[in-house]
Scaffold this motif. Sequence first.
Motif, PDB file in Angstrom:
ATOM      1  N   GLY A   2      10.192  -6.922   9.515  1.00 17.56           N
ATOM      2  CA  GLY A   2      10.215  -5.451   9.959  1.00 17.56           C
ATOM      3  C   GLY A   2       8.908  -5.028  10.229  1.00 17.56           C
ATOM      4  O   GLY A   2       7.878  -5.738  10.178  1.00 17.56           O
ATOM      5  N   VAL A   3       8.763  -3.874  10.586  1.00 20.28           N
ATOM      6  CA  VAL A   3       7.352  -3.077  10.972  1.00 20.28           C
ATOM      7  C   VAL A   3       6.675  -2.794   9.699  1.00 20.28           C
ATOM      8  O   VAL A   3       7.591  -2.413   8.797  1.00 20.28           O
ATOM      9  CB  VAL A   3       7.559  -1.948  11.789  1.00 20.28           C
ATOM     10  N   ILE A   4       5.760  -3.013   9.343  1.00 19.58           N
ATOM     11  CA  ILE A   4       4.841  -2.550   8.096  1.00 19.58           C
ATOM     12  C   ILE A   4       3.950  -1.283   8.355  1.00 19.58           C
ATOM     13  O   ILE A   4       3.078  -1.485   9.176  1.00 19.58           O
ATOM     14  CB  ILE A   4       4.017  -3.848   7.516  1.00 19.58           C
ATOM     15  N   ASN A   5       4.146  -0.494   7.679  1.00 26.45           N
ATOM     16  CA  ASN A   5       3.107   0.760   7.927  1.00 26.45           C
ATOM     17  C   ASN A   5       2.020   0.279   6.870  1.00 26.45           C
ATOM     18  O   ASN A   5       1.951   0.242   5.916  1.00 26.45           O
ATOM     19  CB  ASN A   5       3.960   1.953   7.012  1.00 26.45           C
ATOM     20  N   LEU A   6       0.624   0.049   7.699  1.00 26.43           N
ATOM     21  CA  LEU A   6      -0.610  -0.142   7.199  1.00 26.43           C
ATOM     22  C   LEU A   6      -0.926   0.933   6.098  1.00 26.43           C
ATOM     23  O   LEU A   6      -1.734   0.449   5.147  1.00 26.43           O
ATOM     24  CB  LEU A   6      -1.325  -0.424   8.331  1.00 26.43           C
ATOM     25  N   ARG A   7      -0.648   2.366   6.484  1.00 29.32           N
ATOM     26  CA  ARG A   7      -1.194   3.419   5.593  1.00 29.32           C
ATOM     27  C   ARG A   7      -0.559   3.293   4.317  1.00 29.32           C
ATOM     28  O   ARG A   7      -1.114   3.306   3.143  1.00 29.32           O
ATOM     29  CB  ARG A   7      -1.126   4.556   6.322  1.00 29.32           C
ATOM     30  N   GLN A   8       0.706   2.985   4.473  1.00 27.28           N
ATOM     31  CA  GLN A   8       1.558   2.913   3.113  1.00 27.28           C
ATOM     32  C   GLN A   8       1.211   1.694   2.104  1.00 27.28           C
ATOM     33  O   GLN A   8       1.100   1.630   1.013  1.00 27.28           O
ATOM     34  CB  GLN A   8       2.959   2.872   3.381  1.00 27.28           C
ATOM     35  N   ALA A   9       0.996   0.441   3.006  1.00 26.94           N
ATOM     36  CA  ALA A   9       0.266  -0.781   2.282  1.00 26.94           C
ATOM     37  C   ALA A   9      -0.854  -0.698   1.533  1.00 26.94           C
ATOM     38  O   ALA A   9      -0.824  -0.943   0.299  1.00 26.94           O
ATOM     39  CB  ALA A   9       0.444  -1.817   3.420  1.00 26.94           C
ATOM     40  N   ARG A  10      -1.639   0.263   2.131  1.00 31.27           N
ATOM     41  CA  ARG A  10      -2.895   0.526   1.613  1.00 31.27           C
ATOM     42  C   ARG A  10      -2.945   1.045   0.336  1.00 31.27           C
ATOM     43  O   ARG A  10      -3.396   1.088  -0.589  1.00 31.27           O
ATOM     44  CB  ARG A  10      -3.947   1.031   2.797  1.00 31.27           C
ATOM     45  N   LYS A  11      -1.981   2.217   0.604  1.00 33.10           N
ATOM     46  CA  LYS A  11      -1.886   3.150  -0.719  1.00 33.10           C
ATOM     47  C   LYS A  11      -1.212   2.455  -1.878  1.00 33.10           C
ATOM     48  O   LYS A  11      -1.437   2.609  -3.069  1.00 33.10           O
ATOM     49  CB  LYS A  11      -1.051   4.517  -0.431  1.00 33.10           C
TER      50      LYS A  11
END
Length: 84
Positions: A2-11
Amino acid sequence: MGVINLRQARKDRERAKNRAKGDENAAKFGRTKAERQLNGAQAAKAESRLDGHRIEAPRRRGWRRCLIPHRLPCPRWGRRSNGR
């Protein structure tokens, strides 16, 4: 995949790093509540014991003798003590 939210992954990555650092600090510096209370009680007991062994000068009217060695300046009255 699926699509990965980069902001959430960074957090998430930052949270994991901060938690690891916190766990490391807790192991290095942390004390339990019981240990803190024990240390406080031991310090209070040592202070009480020291106060119990304190030697105090007698309180007499006109008593101005220093308890320091002869010919040293008296810190209380700012003049030399002659031992009398």
